[in-house]
Design a protein around this motif. Structure first.
Motif, PDB file in Angstrom:
ATOM      1  N   CYS A   1      -1.942  -3.382  -3.166  1.00  0.00           N
ATOM      2  CA  CYS A   1      -1.077  -4.569  -3.188  1.00  0.00           C
ATOM      3  C   CYS A   1      -0.031  -4.442  -2.076  1.00  0.00           C
ATOM      4  CB  CYS A   1      -0.404  -4.697  -4.554  1.00  0.00           C
ATOM      5  SG  CYS A   1       0.838  -6.017  -4.625  1.00  0.00           S
ATOM      6  N   ARG A   2       0.206  -5.558  -1.351  1.00  0.00           N
ATOM      7  CA  ARG A   2       1.166  -5.517  -0.255  1.00  0.00           C
ATOM      8  C   ARG A   2       2.608  -5.483  -0.766  1.00  0.00           C
ATOM      9  NH1 ARG A   2      -0.967  -7.139   4.632  1.00  0.00           N
ATOM     10  NH2 ARG A   2       1.062  -6.487   5.458  1.00  0.00           N
ATOM     11  N   GLY A   3       2.798  -5.770  -2.064  1.00  0.00           N
ATOM     12  CA  GLY A   3       4.148  -5.764  -2.605  1.00  0.00           C
ATOM     13  C   GLY A   3       4.551  -4.422  -3.179  1.00  0.00           C
TER      14      GLY A   3
ATOM     15  N   CYS B   1      -2.436 -16.276   5.360  1.00  0.00           N
ATOM     16  CA  CYS B   1      -2.089 -15.047   6.080  1.00  0.00           C
ATOM     17  C   CYS B   1      -3.340 -14.208   6.301  1.00  0.00           C
ATOM     18  CB  CYS B   1      -1.053 -14.230   5.296  1.00  0.00           C
ATOM     19  SG  CYS B   1       0.512 -15.081   5.066  1.00  0.00           S
ATOM     20  N   GLY B   2      -3.377 -13.547   7.424  1.00  0.00           N
ATOM     21  CA  GLY B   2      -4.507 -12.694   7.751  1.00  0.00           C
ATOM     22  C   GLY B   2      -5.082 -13.065   9.101  1.00  0.00           C
ATOM     23  N   PRO B   3      -6.056 -12.312   9.551  1.00  0.00           N
ATOM     24  CA  PRO B   3      -6.447 -11.030   8.975  1.00  0.00           C
ATOM     25  C   PRO B   3      -5.499  -9.915   9.385  1.00  0.00           C
ATOM     26  CG  PRO B   3      -7.831 -11.549  10.882  1.00  0.00           C
ATOM     27  CD  PRO B   3      -6.898 -12.704  10.715  1.00  0.00           C
TER      28      PRO B   3
ATOM     29  N   TYR C   1       6.961 -11.528   2.410  1.00  0.00           N
ATOM     30  CA  TYR C   1       6.999 -10.424   3.373  1.00  0.00           C
ATOM     31  C   TYR C   1       6.618 -10.973   4.737  1.00  0.00           C
ATOM     32  CZ  TYR C   1       5.945  -5.962   5.637  1.00  0.00           C
ATOM     33  OH  TYR C   1       5.911  -4.895   6.504  1.00  0.00           O
ATOM     34  N   LYS C   2       7.522 -10.845   5.700  1.00  0.00           N
ATOM     35  CA  LYS C   2       7.313 -11.328   7.062  1.00  0.00           C
ATOM     36  C   LYS C   2       6.854 -12.786   7.051  1.00  0.00           C
ATOM     37  CE  LYS C   2       6.496  -6.829   9.209  1.00  0.00           C
ATOM     38  NZ  LYS C   2       5.598  -6.003  10.034  1.00  0.00           N
TER      39      LYS C   2
END
Length: 443
Positions: free
Chosen positions: A17-19, A34-36, A52-53
């Motif tokens: 998880c990015r969080g 968002c991605g890749p 995030y960003k």
């Protein structure tokens, strides 16, 4: 299904998880903007609105999960993938090991579900059949069927077939006599030695170069023969007879230029002229209609029918004039009636009508008791009677002409007259009779 198969049952194989950086467990969230690489969040981080960003909490998203039925309401997609992976790992039939690896289904459930939905499923069977048929149709145009080769002909040397094939031997794929057959003789006495002078060495090299050029010419001629299919001359002549007489003459004239064009281009050239001939003939027919004042095709059909009737009437008048010409001569009249009977029955007339009017002709020869009469058929007897030729002499002339025709591959009238030293008119009648009956052929 493609998205589901890209995920493994092992949670450690999935990205974190990015969080919170914890390993993702289904279901989880994938940001669609968002991605890749894909921006993945667990449910806890998603519910608190983690940003995030570039990722914002109001971005569109997808819920990634395999907890839904695919083939059976009691089996989830994750269990379907786990079953397939277990069968691949443990092998087909080892249902106890498969069930132990899955941990969620029993041995009987795994076997029943796999046999029902992956082995005996008519939907999958028809899909596989359609795929197989599509693959066969895809390769049907390019696949070359295999047929066992027949034994190639082996014509004897100097036979008629061997001469027609220019001495080609199919069993060896080569000719009995090559073009420039004695080209190798110029090299038989050449030997390169160390004490040769520069001039002598250069002369020998020049001779070898000349020999190579002669070999190239030999191969070039072979290539022309092979590409244009000139080995089987009779088959080539049969193909030419498809065209009208005018196109056949053009074909014969343009054959010498076939070496310049490829076989396909040469055939296209001839076909274009054949089409041009057909168009010219059609234009001429339409011009004839216009000259006759015809303005529609219905009238044209009537015109063609009346024209055919008029030509038949003209032919009948010609026949009547012939009857009047021979009516005074009973023998000529009988010959004419026999000739017309042959024509009406579809046969070619055997003898031309000879009239006795004008000058007295000799009566037919009586063959009774003459030696060799028993060797003749009815048509040959009739020829000997009309030509007044004894059977023995006729048989000698026939054998001489047939032998010469077999040697030469054909016979001309001038050659027949050189062989038979008799009256030229009699020779002509014998020559025409032998050709008509198939004993000899024209050169």
């Amino acid at each position: 299904m493609e998205r589901l198969t890209s995920f493994s049952n092992d949670p450690f194989d999935k990205p974190p998880c990015r969080g919170c950086s914890s390993y993702l467990a289904e279901p989880y969230i994938k940001c669609a903007e968002c991605g890749p690489p894909p921006f993945l969040l667990c449910l806890q981080c998603f519910t608190i609105g983690f940003e995030y960003k570039k990722h914002q909490s109001d971005h569109t998203y997808e819920i990634v999960t395999s907890n839904f039925p695919v083939l059976d309401p009691t089996w989830t997609a994750q269990e379907e993938m786990a079953l397939l992976e277990a069968v691949m790992d443990c092998g087909f039939g080892n249902w106890q090991d498969v069930a132990n690896q899955m941990n969620t289904k029993t041995k009987e459930e795994c076997e029943k579900h796999y046999m029902k939905h992956f082995i005996n499923n008519p939907l999958f069977a028809s899909t596989l059949l359609n795929l197989k048929q599509a693959e066969e149709n895809q390769h049907s145009d390019t696949a070359i069927p295999f047929y066992s080769a027949e034994d190639p002909p082996r014509p004897t040397f100097d036979s008629l077939l061997s001469r027609d094939m220019a001495g080609y031997m199919p069993a060896r794929a080569d000719f009995i006599e090559e073009f420039d057959n004695y080209a190798e003789w110029d090299l038989r006495d050449i030997d390169f030695v160390e004490d040769d002078s520069e001039l002598l060495h250069a002369l020998k090299i020049a001779v070898v170069d000349i020999y190579h050029s002669r070999l190239k010419e030999r191969q070039r001629r072979k290539k022309i023969i092979r590409d244009h299919g000139l080995i089987n001359l009779r088959k080539f002549q049969i193909l030419e007879r498809r065209y009208p007489k005018e196109v056949q003459d053009l074909y014969e004239t343009m054959r010498r230029f076939a070496r310049i064009l490829g076989p396909t281009e040469h055939d296209k050239f001839i076909e274009s002229h054949a089409l041009e001939f057909e168009l010219r003939r059609e234009i001429k027919r339409l011009q004839e209609y216009r000259t006759a004042g015809i303005t529609n095709f219905c009238s044209a059909r009537t015109y063609d029918r009346l024209k055919k009737t008029r030509e038949e009437e003209c032919l009948k008048r010609t026949m009547l004039s012939e009857v009047l010409q021979y009516i005074q001569d009973s023998s000529a009249c009988q010959q004419w009636l026999s000739r017309q009977a042959d024509i009406d029955s579809g046969l070619s007339p055997t003898m031309p009508v000879t009239s006795n009017s004008g000058r007295r002709s000799a009566p037919p020869l009586n063959l009774t008791g003459l030696p060799g009469t028993e060797k003749l058929n009815e048509k040959e007897k009739e020829l000997c009677q009309v030509v007044r030729l004894v059977p023995g002499a006729y048989l000698e002339y026939k054998a001489a002409l047939v032998n010469e025709c077999q040697k030469q591959g054909g016979l001309r009238l001038a050659q027949a007259r050189a062989l038979i030293k008799i009256d030229v008119n009699k020779t002509r009648k014998i020559y025409d009779f032998l050709i008509r009956e198939g004993y000899i052929s024209k050169a």
